[in-house]
Enzyme design. Sequence first.
Site, PDB file in Angstrom:
ATOM      1  N   HIS A  56      -3.404  46.185 -41.212  1.00  0.00           N
ATOM      2  CA  HIS A  56      -2.065  46.115 -40.623  1.00  0.00           C
ATOM      3  C   HIS A  56      -1.039  46.636 -41.619  1.00  0.00           C
ATOM      4  O   HIS A  56      -1.377  46.973 -42.745  1.00  0.00           O
ATOM      5  CB  HIS A  56      -1.742  44.716 -40.107  1.00  0.00           C
ATOM      6  CG  HIS A  56      -1.604  43.654 -41.159  1.00  0.00           C
ATOM      7  ND1 HIS A  56      -2.634  43.246 -41.951  1.00  0.00           N
ATOM      8  CD2 HIS A  56      -0.531  42.906 -41.537  1.00  0.00           C
ATOM      9  CE1 HIS A  56      -2.220  42.272 -42.768  1.00  0.00           C
ATOM     10  NE2 HIS A  56      -0.940  42.058 -42.539  1.00  0.00           N
ATOM     11  N   HIS A  58       1.698  45.512 -43.216  1.00  0.00           N
ATOM     12  CA  HIS A  58       2.487  44.790 -44.225  1.00  0.00           C
ATOM     13  C   HIS A  58       2.275  45.389 -45.617  1.00  0.00           C
ATOM     14  O   HIS A  58       1.192  45.874 -45.945  1.00  0.00           O
ATOM     15  CB  HIS A  58       2.126  43.298 -44.212  1.00  0.00           C
ATOM     16  CG  HIS A  58       2.683  42.580 -43.016  1.00  0.00           C
ATOM     17  ND1 HIS A  58       2.153  41.411 -42.526  1.00  0.00           N
ATOM     18  CD2 HIS A  58       3.741  42.876 -42.220  1.00  0.00           C
ATOM     19  CE1 HIS A  58       2.852  41.012 -41.475  1.00  0.00           C
ATOM     20  NE2 HIS A  58       3.817  41.893 -41.262  1.00  0.00           N
ATOM     21  N   ASP A  60       1.871  44.232 -48.514  1.00  0.00           N
ATOM     22  CA  ASP A  60       0.814  43.724 -49.391  1.00  0.00           C
ATOM     23  C   ASP A  60      -0.572  44.149 -48.907  1.00  0.00           C
ATOM     24  O   ASP A  60      -1.592  43.647 -49.392  1.00  0.00           O
ATOM     25  CB  ASP A  60       0.904  42.191 -49.553  1.00  0.00           C
ATOM     26  CG  ASP A  60       0.700  41.441 -48.243  1.00  0.00           C
ATOM     27  OD1 ASP A  60       1.285  41.860 -47.218  1.00  0.00           O
ATOM     28  OD2 ASP A  60      -0.049  40.440 -48.237  1.00  0.00           O
ATOM     29  N   HIS A  61      -0.607  45.096 -47.955  1.00  0.00           N
ATOM     30  CA  HIS A  61      -1.884  45.650 -47.474  1.00  0.00           C
ATOM     31  C   HIS A  61      -1.917  47.177 -47.576  1.00  0.00           C
ATOM     32  O   HIS A  61      -2.976  47.756 -47.759  1.00  0.00           O
ATOM     33  CB  HIS A  61      -2.157  45.195 -46.033  1.00  0.00           C
ATOM     34  CG  HIS A  61      -2.291  43.691 -45.952  1.00  0.00           C
ATOM     35  ND1 HIS A  61      -3.497  43.059 -45.814  1.00  0.00           N
ATOM     36  CD2 HIS A  61      -1.364  42.713 -46.063  1.00  0.00           C
ATOM     37  CE1 HIS A  61      -3.307  41.740 -45.830  1.00  0.00           C
ATOM     38  NE2 HIS A  61      -2.024  41.503 -45.979  1.00  0.00           N
ATOM     39  N   HIS A 115      -0.903  38.126 -35.663  1.00  0.00           N
ATOM     40  CA  HIS A 115      -0.132  38.199 -36.916  1.00  0.00           C
ATOM     41  C   HIS A 115       0.850  39.363 -36.811  1.00  0.00           C
ATOM     42  O   HIS A 115       2.042  39.223 -37.073  1.00  0.00           O
ATOM     43  CB  HIS A 115      -1.102  38.362 -38.076  1.00  0.00           C
ATOM     44  CG  HIS A 115      -0.456  38.487 -39.418  1.00  0.00           C
ATOM     45  ND1 HIS A 115       0.245  37.466 -40.019  1.00  0.00           N
ATOM     46  CD2 HIS A 115      -0.418  39.523 -40.307  1.00  0.00           C
ATOM     47  CE1 HIS A 115       0.690  37.870 -41.206  1.00  0.00           C
ATOM     48  NE2 HIS A 115       0.297  39.119 -41.398  1.00  0.00           N
ATOM     49  N   HIS A 176      -6.425  37.054 -48.319  1.00  0.00           N
ATOM     50  CA  HIS A 176      -5.677  36.171 -49.231  1.00  0.00           C
ATOM     51  C   HIS A 176      -6.512  34.963 -49.640  1.00  0.00           C
ATOM     52  O   HIS A 176      -7.339  34.473 -48.861  1.00  0.00           O
ATOM     53  CB  HIS A 176      -4.387  35.658 -48.569  1.00  0.00           C
ATOM     54  CG  HIS A 176      -3.337  36.694 -48.361  1.00  0.00           C
ATOM     55  ND1 HIS A 176      -2.398  37.017 -49.311  1.00  0.00           N
ATOM     56  CD2 HIS A 176      -3.084  37.498 -47.298  1.00  0.00           C
ATOM     57  CE1 HIS A 176      -1.604  37.971 -48.848  1.00  0.00           C
ATOM     58  NE2 HIS A 176      -1.995  38.287 -47.617  1.00  0.00           N
TER      59      HIS A 176
HETATM   60 FE    FE Z   1      -0.985  39.682 -46.249  1.00  0.00          FE
HETATM   61 ZN    ZN Z   2       0.231  40.315 -43.256  1.00  0.00          ZN
END
Ligand code: FE
Ligand code: ZN
Length: 258
Positions: A56, A58, A60-61, A115, A176
Amino acid sequence: MALEIVRLPVLRDNYVFLLVDRGGRRAAVVDPAVAAPVIAWLEAADCALAVVLQTHHHSDHIGGTPELLRRWPGAEVWAAAADRDRIPFQTRSLADGDRLDLFGRPVEVLAVPGHTRAHLAYVLPAAGDDGPELFCGDTLFAGGCGRLFEGTPAQLLTSLERLAALPPETRVWCAHEYTEANLRFAASVDPANGALQQRIRAVAELRMAGTATVPSRIDLERATNPFLRCRTAALQQATGAQEPVAVLAELRRRKDVF
Ligand code: FE
Ligand code: ZN
Protein backbone atom coordinates in the site's frame (compact mmCIF):
# COMPACT_ATOMS: atom_id res chain seq x y z
CA MET A 1 15.02 -23.89 -5.68
CA ALA A 2 14.30 -22.31 -2.30
CA LEU A 3 13.69 -18.64 -1.78
CA GLU A 4 15.36 -17.29 1.32
CA ILE A 5 13.36 -14.70 3.28
CA VAL A 6 15.35 -12.05 5.16
CA ARG A 7 13.79 -9.68 7.67
CA LEU A 8 15.31 -6.22 8.08
CA PRO A 9 14.07 -4.16 11.05
CA VAL A 10 13.96 -0.47 10.09
CA LEU A 11 12.66 2.82 11.48
CA ARG A 12 10.89 2.44 14.83
CA ASP A 13 9.00 -0.83 14.32
CA ASN A 14 8.82 -1.58 10.56
CA TYR A 15 9.99 -4.78 8.90
CA VAL A 16 11.28 -4.86 5.33
CA PHE A 17 11.45 -8.34 3.80
CA LEU A 18 13.88 -9.55 1.17
CA LEU A 19 13.08 -12.62 -0.96
CA VAL A 20 16.44 -13.81 -2.09
CA ASP A 21 17.35 -16.10 -4.97
CA ARG A 22 20.99 -16.71 -3.97
CA GLY A 23 21.76 -18.87 -6.99
CA GLY A 24 20.46 -16.23 -9.35
CA ARG A 25 22.14 -13.41 -7.36
CA ARG A 26 18.89 -11.50 -7.34
CA ALA A 27 16.25 -10.52 -4.83
CA ALA A 28 12.87 -8.91 -4.36
CA VAL A 29 11.94 -6.58 -1.54
CA VAL A 30 8.56 -6.09 0.13
CA ASP A 31 7.62 -2.57 1.28
CA PRO A 32 11.02 -0.88 1.53
CA ALA A 33 10.31 1.88 4.04
CA VAL A 34 13.86 3.10 3.54
CA ALA A 35 16.54 2.25 0.98
CA ALA A 36 19.91 2.32 2.77
CA PRO A 37 19.71 -0.96 4.73
CA VAL A 38 18.27 -2.74 1.68
CA ILE A 39 21.10 -1.48 -0.55
CA ALA A 40 23.70 -2.42 2.09
CA TRP A 41 22.30 -5.95 2.47
CA LEU A 42 22.03 -6.58 -1.28
CA GLU A 43 25.51 -5.25 -2.01
CA ALA A 44 27.04 -7.38 0.75
CA ALA A 45 25.23 -10.44 -0.65
CA ASP A 46 26.20 -9.55 -4.24
CA CYS A 47 22.54 -9.59 -5.32
CA ALA A 48 20.72 -7.27 -7.71
CA LEU A 49 17.29 -5.96 -6.89
CA ALA A 50 14.79 -7.32 -9.45
CA VAL A 51 11.35 -6.58 -7.95
CA VAL A 52 9.76 -4.29 -5.38
CA LEU A 53 6.42 -5.55 -4.02
CA GLN A 54 4.22 -2.81 -2.55
CA THR A 55 1.25 -3.57 -0.33
CA HIS A 56 0.00 0.00 0.00
CA HIS A 57 0.95 3.63 -0.47
CA HIS A 58 1.91 4.74 3.06
CA SER A 59 5.35 6.31 3.28
CA ASP A 60 6.63 3.72 5.75
CA HIS A 61 6.09 1.15 2.96
CA ILE A 62 7.12 2.97 -0.24
CA GLY A 63 9.57 5.54 1.15
CA GLY A 64 12.73 3.75 0.00
CA THR A 65 11.52 2.71 -3.45
CA PRO A 66 12.58 5.77 -5.50
CA GLU A 67 16.15 5.52 -4.19
CA LEU A 68 16.23 1.75 -4.86
CA LEU A 69 15.13 2.45 -8.44
CA ARG A 70 17.97 4.92 -8.86
CA ARG A 71 20.40 2.18 -7.76
CA TRP A 72 18.69 -0.60 -9.83
CA PRO A 73 16.80 1.21 -12.64
CA GLY A 74 15.67 -2.08 -14.22
CA ALA A 75 13.76 -3.28 -11.16
CA GLU A 76 10.03 -3.89 -11.51
CA VAL A 77 7.60 -2.34 -9.04
CA TRP A 78 4.44 -4.33 -8.32
CA ALA A 79 1.54 -2.35 -6.84
CA ALA A 80 -2.22 -1.94 -7.01
CA ALA A 81 -3.54 -0.46 -10.24
CA ALA A 82 -6.03 1.39 -8.04
CA ASP A 83 -3.03 3.15 -6.41
CA ARG A 84 -1.47 4.34 -9.66
CA ASP A 85 -1.81 7.93 -8.47
CA ARG A 86 -0.30 7.23 -5.05
CA ILE A 87 2.41 4.74 -6.15
CA PRO A 88 3.30 6.42 -9.47
CA PHE A 89 6.55 4.48 -10.00
CA GLN A 90 4.73 1.15 -10.33
CA THR A 91 5.60 -0.92 -13.42
CA ARG A 92 3.19 -3.87 -12.92
CA SER A 93 -0.30 -2.64 -12.05
CA LEU A 94 -2.14 -5.34 -10.14
CA ALA A 95 -5.65 -6.32 -9.11
CA ASP A 96 -7.26 -9.08 -7.07
CA GLY A 97 -6.65 -12.54 -8.51
CA ASP A 98 -3.58 -11.66 -10.53
CA ARG A 99 -0.89 -14.34 -10.63
CA LEU A 100 2.76 -13.59 -11.19
CA ASP A 101 6.04 -15.41 -11.16
CA LEU A 102 8.83 -14.49 -8.76
CA PHE A 103 12.08 -16.32 -9.52
CA GLY A 104 10.11 -19.45 -10.42
CA ARG A 105 7.70 -19.23 -7.50
CA PRO A 106 4.05 -18.34 -8.21
CA VAL A 107 2.69 -15.28 -6.42
CA GLU A 108 -1.03 -14.64 -5.96
CA VAL A 109 -2.41 -11.15 -5.47
CA LEU A 110 -5.24 -10.58 -3.01
CA ALA A 111 -7.06 -7.26 -2.70
CA VAL A 112 -7.51 -6.69 1.03
CA PRO A 113 -9.08 -3.24 1.46
CA GLY A 114 -9.69 -1.74 4.87
CA HIS A 115 -6.49 -0.12 6.17
CA THR A 116 -6.41 1.64 2.79
CA ARG A 117 -8.84 1.33 -0.08
CA ALA A 118 -6.34 -0.39 -2.41
CA HIS A 119 -4.25 -2.50 -0.01
CA LEU A 120 -2.83 -5.73 -1.54
CA ALA A 121 -1.50 -8.92 0.01
CA TYR A 122 0.90 -11.30 -1.73
CA VAL A 123 0.65 -15.07 -1.22
CA LEU A 124 3.34 -17.57 -2.21
CA PRO A 125 1.66 -20.99 -2.14
CA ALA A 126 3.64 -23.95 -0.83
CA ALA A 127 6.16 -25.31 -3.33
CA GLY A 128 8.35 -28.33 -2.72
CA ASP A 129 9.97 -27.99 0.70
CA ASP A 130 8.88 -24.34 1.01
CA GLY A 131 5.72 -23.61 2.97
CA PRO A 132 3.12 -21.01 2.05
CA GLU A 133 4.07 -17.41 2.79
CA LEU A 134 1.85 -14.34 3.20
CA PHE A 135 3.03 -10.75 2.93
CA CYS A 136 0.13 -8.70 4.24
CA GLY A 137 1.53 -5.22 4.96
CA ASP A 138 -0.69 -3.42 7.49
CA THR A 139 -3.85 -5.52 7.02
CA LEU A 140 -3.27 -8.45 9.40
CA PHE A 141 -0.77 -8.03 12.22
CA ALA A 142 0.47 -10.61 14.71
CA GLY A 143 -2.30 -10.42 17.29
CA GLY A 144 -4.12 -7.53 15.63
CA CYS A 145 -4.95 -5.66 12.42
CA GLY A 146 -4.28 -2.31 10.80
CA ARG A 147 -6.36 0.77 11.52
CA LEU A 148 -9.34 1.51 9.31
CA PHE A 149 -8.08 4.60 7.50
CA GLU A 150 -10.04 4.33 4.25
CA GLY A 151 -12.19 1.20 4.27
CA THR A 152 -15.29 0.04 6.11
CA PRO A 153 -15.50 -2.59 8.85
CA ALA A 154 -17.31 -4.86 6.36
CA GLN A 155 -14.43 -4.58 3.89
CA LEU A 156 -11.85 -5.25 6.58
CA LEU A 157 -13.77 -8.27 7.86
CA THR A 158 -13.87 -9.75 4.36
CA SER A 159 -10.16 -9.03 3.90
CA LEU A 160 -9.17 -10.59 7.24
CA GLU A 161 -11.35 -13.64 6.64
CA ARG A 162 -9.74 -14.22 3.25
CA LEU A 163 -6.33 -14.23 4.93
CA ALA A 164 -7.57 -16.44 7.77
CA ALA A 165 -8.72 -18.99 5.18
CA LEU A 166 -5.16 -19.55 3.93
CA PRO A 167 -3.54 -22.86 4.93
CA PRO A 168 -2.94 -23.01 8.71
CA GLU A 169 0.82 -23.36 8.30
CA THR A 170 1.09 -20.17 6.23
CA ARG A 171 3.74 -17.86 7.67
CA VAL A 172 2.49 -14.32 8.22
CA TRP A 173 5.03 -11.66 7.35
CA CYS A 174 3.38 -8.45 8.55
CA ALA A 175 5.06 -5.08 8.29
CA HIS A 176 5.28 -3.98 11.93
CA GLU A 177 6.44 -5.32 15.30
CA TYR A 178 3.23 -4.46 17.17
CA THR A 179 2.63 -7.90 18.67
CA GLU A 180 3.12 -7.19 22.37
CA ALA A 181 0.73 -4.21 22.41
CA ASN A 182 -1.76 -6.08 20.22
CA LEU A 183 -1.83 -9.01 22.65
CA ARG A 184 -2.38 -6.69 25.62
CA PHE A 185 -5.53 -5.48 23.88
CA ALA A 186 -6.49 -9.03 22.90
CA ALA A 187 -6.32 -10.13 26.54
CA SER A 188 -8.66 -7.29 27.50
CA VAL A 189 -11.42 -8.59 25.21
CA ASP A 190 -10.69 -12.35 25.23
CA PRO A 191 -9.41 -13.02 28.77
CA ALA A 192 -10.50 -16.66 29.00
CA ASN A 193 -8.60 -17.69 25.85
CA GLY A 194 -5.90 -20.12 27.02
CA ALA A 195 -4.01 -20.10 23.70
CA LEU A 196 -3.85 -16.31 23.96
CA GLN A 197 -2.46 -16.40 27.50
CA GLN A 198 0.17 -18.88 26.37
CA ARG A 199 1.08 -16.69 23.42
CA ILE A 200 1.43 -13.62 25.65
CA ARG A 201 4.00 -15.45 27.76
CA ALA A 202 5.89 -16.70 24.68
CA VAL A 203 5.96 -13.22 23.11
CA ALA A 204 7.14 -11.60 26.36
CA GLU A 205 10.10 -13.98 26.39
CA LEU A 206 10.93 -13.32 22.75
CA ARG A 207 10.80 -9.54 23.22
CA MET A 208 12.87 -9.69 26.40
CA ALA A 209 15.53 -11.48 24.34
CA GLY A 210 15.24 -8.85 21.61
CA THR A 211 13.81 -11.37 19.14
CA ALA A 212 11.24 -10.57 16.45
CA THR A 213 7.74 -12.05 16.73
CA VAL A 214 7.29 -11.92 12.94
CA PRO A 215 6.63 -14.16 11.06
CA SER A 216 3.53 -15.41 12.80
CA ARG A 217 1.37 -18.24 11.44
CA ILE A 218 -2.24 -18.35 10.28
CA ASP A 219 -3.23 -21.08 12.76
CA LEU A 220 -1.81 -19.07 15.67
CA GLU A 221 -3.65 -15.96 14.47
CA ARG A 222 -6.91 -17.84 14.14
CA ALA A 223 -6.55 -19.06 17.73
CA THR A 224 -5.47 -15.82 19.38
CA ASN A 225 -6.12 -12.73 17.23
CA PRO A 226 -9.44 -11.17 18.31
CA PHE A 227 -9.97 -9.59 14.89
CA LEU A 228 -10.08 -13.11 13.38
CA ARG A 229 -12.49 -14.28 16.09
CA CYS A 230 -15.46 -12.03 15.37
CA ARG A 231 -17.77 -15.06 15.04
CA THR A 232 -16.96 -16.50 18.48
CA ALA A 233 -19.26 -16.25 21.48
CA ALA A 234 -16.40 -14.83 23.55
CA LEU A 235 -15.92 -11.81 21.28
CA GLN A 236 -19.65 -11.32 20.75
CA GLN A 237 -20.03 -11.16 24.50
CA ALA A 238 -17.05 -8.84 24.99
CA THR A 239 -18.34 -6.36 22.41
CA GLY A 240 -22.06 -6.73 23.06
CA ALA A 241 -22.56 -7.21 19.32
CA GLN A 242 -23.89 -10.20 17.38
CA GLU A 243 -23.10 -9.65 13.70
CA PRO A 244 -19.41 -10.24 12.89
CA VAL A 245 -19.13 -6.86 11.14
CA ALA A 246 -20.46 -5.13 14.26
CA VAL A 247 -18.08 -7.15 16.45
CA LEU A 248 -15.13 -6.12 14.27
CA ALA A 249 -16.21 -2.46 14.20
CA GLU A 250 -16.46 -2.39 18.00
CA LEU A 251 -13.11 -4.16 18.46
CA ARG A 252 -11.39 -1.73 16.10
CA ARG A 253 -13.04 1.27 17.79
CA ARG A 254 -11.83 0.09 21.21
CA LYS A 255 -8.32 -0.73 20.00
CA ASP A 256 -8.02 2.78 18.52
CA VAL A 257 -8.33 4.25 22.04
CA PHE A 258 -6.75 1.39 24.06
FE1 FE B 1 2.75 0.76 8.13
ZN1 ZN C 1 -0.03 1.59 6.58
